[in-house]
Design an enzyme around this catalytic site. Structure first.
Site, PDB file in Angstrom:
ATOM      1  N   ARG A  40       0.904  -1.266  -0.061  1.00  0.00           N
ATOM      2  CA  ARG A  40      -0.049   0.144  -0.061  1.00  0.00           C
ATOM      3  C   ARG A  40       0.732   1.026   0.058  1.00  0.00           C
ATOM      4  O   ARG A  40       0.464   2.156  -0.392  1.00  0.00           O
ATOM      5  CB  ARG A  40      -0.970  -0.032   1.302  1.00  0.00           C
ATOM      6  CG  ARG A  40      -1.942  -1.212   1.333  1.00  0.00           C
ATOM      7  CD  ARG A  40      -2.358  -1.258   2.727  1.00  0.00           C
ATOM      8  NE  ARG A  40      -3.410  -0.312   2.983  1.00  0.00           N
ATOM      9  CZ  ARG A  40      -3.733   0.027   4.293  1.00  0.00           C
ATOM     10  NH1 ARG A  40      -3.198  -0.554   5.348  1.00  0.00           N
ATOM     11  NH2 ARG A  40      -4.613   0.844   4.517  1.00  0.00           N
ATOM     12  N   LYS A  84      -2.551   9.375   4.435  1.00  0.00           N
ATOM     13  CA  LYS A  84      -2.715   8.320   5.740  1.00  0.00           C
ATOM     14  C   LYS A  84      -1.306   7.436   5.839  1.00  0.00           C
ATOM     15  O   LYS A  84      -0.595   7.499   4.840  1.00  0.00           O
ATOM     16  CB  LYS A  84      -3.666   7.472   5.796  1.00  0.00           C
ATOM     17  CG  LYS A  84      -3.925   6.588   4.655  1.00  0.00           C
ATOM     18  CD  LYS A  84      -5.259   5.654   4.673  1.00  0.00           C
ATOM     19  CE  LYS A  84      -4.870   4.604   3.451  1.00  0.00           C
ATOM     20  NZ  LYS A  84      -6.404   3.970   3.434  1.00  0.00           N
ATOM     21  N   HIS A  98      -5.161  -2.687  13.449  1.00  0.00           N
ATOM     22  CA  HIS A  98      -6.586  -3.219  13.605  1.00  0.00           C
ATOM     23  C   HIS A  98      -6.533  -4.048  14.858  1.00  0.00           C
ATOM     24  O   HIS A  98      -7.684  -4.144  15.257  1.00  0.00           O
ATOM     25  CB  HIS A  98      -6.698  -4.077  12.261  1.00  0.00           C
ATOM     26  CG  HIS A  98      -6.922  -3.098  11.035  1.00  0.00           C
ATOM     27  ND1 HIS A  98      -5.815  -2.930  10.296  1.00  0.00           N
ATOM     28  CD2 HIS A  98      -7.964  -2.590  10.606  1.00  0.00           C
ATOM     29  CE1 HIS A  98      -6.142  -2.147   9.314  1.00  0.00           C
ATOM     30  NE2 HIS A  98      -7.794  -1.796   9.094  1.00  0.00           N
ATOM     31  N   ASP A 115      -8.539   7.127  11.880  1.00  0.00           N
ATOM     32  CA  ASP A 115      -8.705   5.936  11.279  1.00  0.00           C
ATOM     33  C   ASP A 115     -10.026   5.239  11.780  1.00  0.00           C
ATOM     34  O   ASP A 115     -10.575   5.882  12.844  1.00  0.00           O
ATOM     35  CB  ASP A 115      -7.486   5.049  11.253  1.00  0.00           C
ATOM     36  CG  ASP A 115      -7.405   3.820  10.296  1.00  0.00           C
ATOM     37  OD1 ASP A 115      -8.587   3.611   9.830  1.00  0.00           O
ATOM     38  OD2 ASP A 115      -6.204   3.432  10.093  1.00  0.00           O
TER      39      ASP A 115
END
Length: 575
Positions: free
Chosen positions: A190, A220, A233, A306
């Protein structure tokens, strides 16, 4: 300051202004009553949309310490799902009509501030919305490998040209983390790469393309998630980089993007001792949000969190209290994707914090003015107020230029990572066993644009004598008898393997296939050791599982091209 923004702000009461500090989640493709009720009650700035999920799925295991902080008994109008049936798939025109329905309700409610709709659209199938006719593109690391910054601009513009006519105004991209740790499970491809100058150059071109298509860009994950071996996460990553490294490497892309007019920044849920010695999570850190981003870097755009119920944050705080603390730290918008009672709890906590004086009304107005300014600059506070023509949305996907850019990006991104003679030239007289593993995108779409079996088909089309089988990642044992039997009839094996963020790496499967007593080529989407087995001697990296990228790989395997992409760094070392 825009008179339009002043006019909107002047007619909004406190409840409506507090709502503009929230972005909620909307899953599926139907304007459900609970979503409409949220608009009417809480006046949110926008929604983060996930068309391919029925409802937001949290990232937490049942034994995670934050589970009790996010689970709630369902509200009356909340959707309750128990079956395995998926959401309704729809066309671009149908989804545009759904978003129009919700946006019209926002225009009819309170001060009539139109919603915005956002998603990630990072490429490589990661949260991309792909109705029939739309194109996904390789991950940023692949685009950087093409060594053509203008390609990033064209991909950014093509993304905007696909999304904006549907009614999607905002993307939580680009990812400008400088990926200095090859074991990073969350960022990886990413990122544009491990070199800050490269990340800054490519990301600047990307936001230029977005801006040309009036799509809001969000850089980000501030202040940088590239040097971590944990996934935020699930956990609270502690980024043990020095002050010099943080400012010289990880903050460098933000300086360039802010100079280029970046409209929004998304925060990481991580700890940065060099920037805040209290070890506070960056989302709630005044020294990081206000001290570094606002004052040191001079950013005056929208700061958004986020996803707010990620494991690293809720392990430490109750969600409503964390929301209040983040606003106190300098955040403008809370991204709360949970479609449950937390929506009301967070809204009420913010409202009460203002009424009690914990948060001043002037502080609220600062954030709301920023949000309205971005909406105004991207065409949402004038004209049709974001309402789109559904048929025009469909027609926009038929623009042949998008297909050309998708093919160009796929061809330029394909990298020959290792070549022992087979990766760029399958023997003309050989029989090739093609073993394919589906990527999540193949399972989700199963279309001409992305499907399991596409490499086999592409090699057949190029005259290769190929035979075929496939298997599901993590279930190689089931297919192993068929694979070994088929391998006995083949001279060469070509197999695929995909790193799909949030799922376990299939590296063990790939190692097992590489151990067969046959010359072998791996086609994959990630160059890092987390996916690529050390013994693999022939490896082509596409950075995407789409048909366009598979076609580019097939051209390399059959010697039609040499693989123009150049990685430009060693994926096995820490930078």
């Amino acid at each position: 300051m825009s008179r339009t923004v002043d006019a909107f702000l002047g007619r909004m009461d406190l409840r409506e202004r507090v709502g503009q500090m929230l972005c909620y989640g909307f899953c599926g493709t139907y304007p459900h009553p609970d979503i409409v009720e949220v608009i009417e009650r809480y006046h949110p700035a926008g929604f983060r949309v996930t068309p391919y999920a029925k409802k937001f799925v949290r990232y937490l295991s049942d034994d995670h310490p934050g589970v009790a902080r996010v689970r709630r008994d369902p509200e009356l109008r909340e959707r309750v799902y128990n079956s395995s049936a998926g959401p309704v798939r729809c066309s671009a025109a149908e989804y545009a009509d759904v978003l129009n329905t919700l946006r019209r309700r926002s225009l009819e409610t309170g001060a009539g501030v139109p919603l915005y709709f956002s998603l990630d659209f990072e490429g490589n199938g990661s949260a991309d919305f792909l109705p029939r006719g739309a194109f996904s593109f390789p991950h940023p690391m692949g685009l950087a490998a093409a060594d053509d910054p203008s390609l990033c601009r064209r991909v950014g513009r093509a993304t905007a040209d696909q999304l904006k006519p549907i009614g999607i105004d905002w993307v939580h991209s680009p990812c400008v983390d400088v990926n200095t740790d090859p074991s990073n499970p969350e960022i990886g491809t990413r990122s544009y790469g491990p070199l800050p100058e490269l990340v800054a150059e490519m990301a600047t071109q990307t936001i230029t393309g977005y801006r040309e298509g009036r799509l809001v860009a969000t850089a980000k994950h501030f202040p940088g998630r590239g040097h971590s071996a944990l996934d935020a996460h699930h956990d609270v990553p502690i980024i043990e980089e020095s002050d010099d490294r943080m400012r010289g490497v990880h903050l460098a892309p933000y300086r360039a993007l802010i100079e280029a007019g970046l409209p929004a920044v998304m925060l990481a849920h991580s700890v940065y001792p060099a920037l805040d010695g209290s070890h506070e999570v960056s989302t709630l850190s005044g020294p990081i949000v206000t001290g570094v981003l606002r004052r040191e870097l001079g950013f005056d755009g929208v700061i958004i969190t986020d996803s707010f119920t990620m494991g690293g944050l809720v392990a430490r705080y109750e969600v409503p209290e964390a929301a209040v603390r983040s606003i106190e730290a300098g955040v403008d918008v809370i991204l709360l994707k949970d479609e449950n009672a937390l929506r009301g709890e967070v809204y009420k906590a913010l409202l009460e914090a203002v009424r009690s004086g914990r948060i001043s009304e002037s502080r609220v107005d600062e954030s709301v003015r920023r949000v309205l300014t971005v909406k105004d600059e991207h065409g949402l506070l004038s004209g049709e107020m974001g309402i789109v023509d559904p048929q025009a949305a469909e027609e926009s996907l038929r623009n042949p230029r998008n297909a050309e850019i998708a093919a160009e990006a796929a061809a330029g991104s394909a990298v020959v990572l290792r070549d022992d003679g087979l990766a760029t030239s399958l023997p003309a007289d050989s029989r090739v066993l093609v073993i394919e593993q589906p990527h999540g995108m193949h399972l989700l779409h199963g279309s001409a644009h992305a499907h399991c079996g596409s490499l086999f088909e592409a090699l057949l089309a190029r005259g290769v004598d190929a035979i075929y089988t496939d298997y599901d990642a993590g279930r190689l044992d089931r297919a192993w008898p068929a694979i070994t039997e088929r391998a006995s009839h083949a001279d060469v094996i070509v197999h695929t393997g995909w790193y799909d963020r949030g799922r376990r790496s299939p590296r063990a499967d790939l190692e097992r296939i590489e151990s067969l007593k046959k010359p072998t080529v791996l086609v994959c989407n990630c160059p890092y050791p987390m996916l690529v087995p050390e013994p693999a001697r022939n490896v082509v990296v596409t950075f995407s599982p789409t048909t366009e990228s598979i076609s580019a790989a097939a051209d390399i395997l059959t010697g039609r091209t040499s693989g123009p992409g150049k990685l430009g760094f060693d994926p096995t070392r820490v930078y």
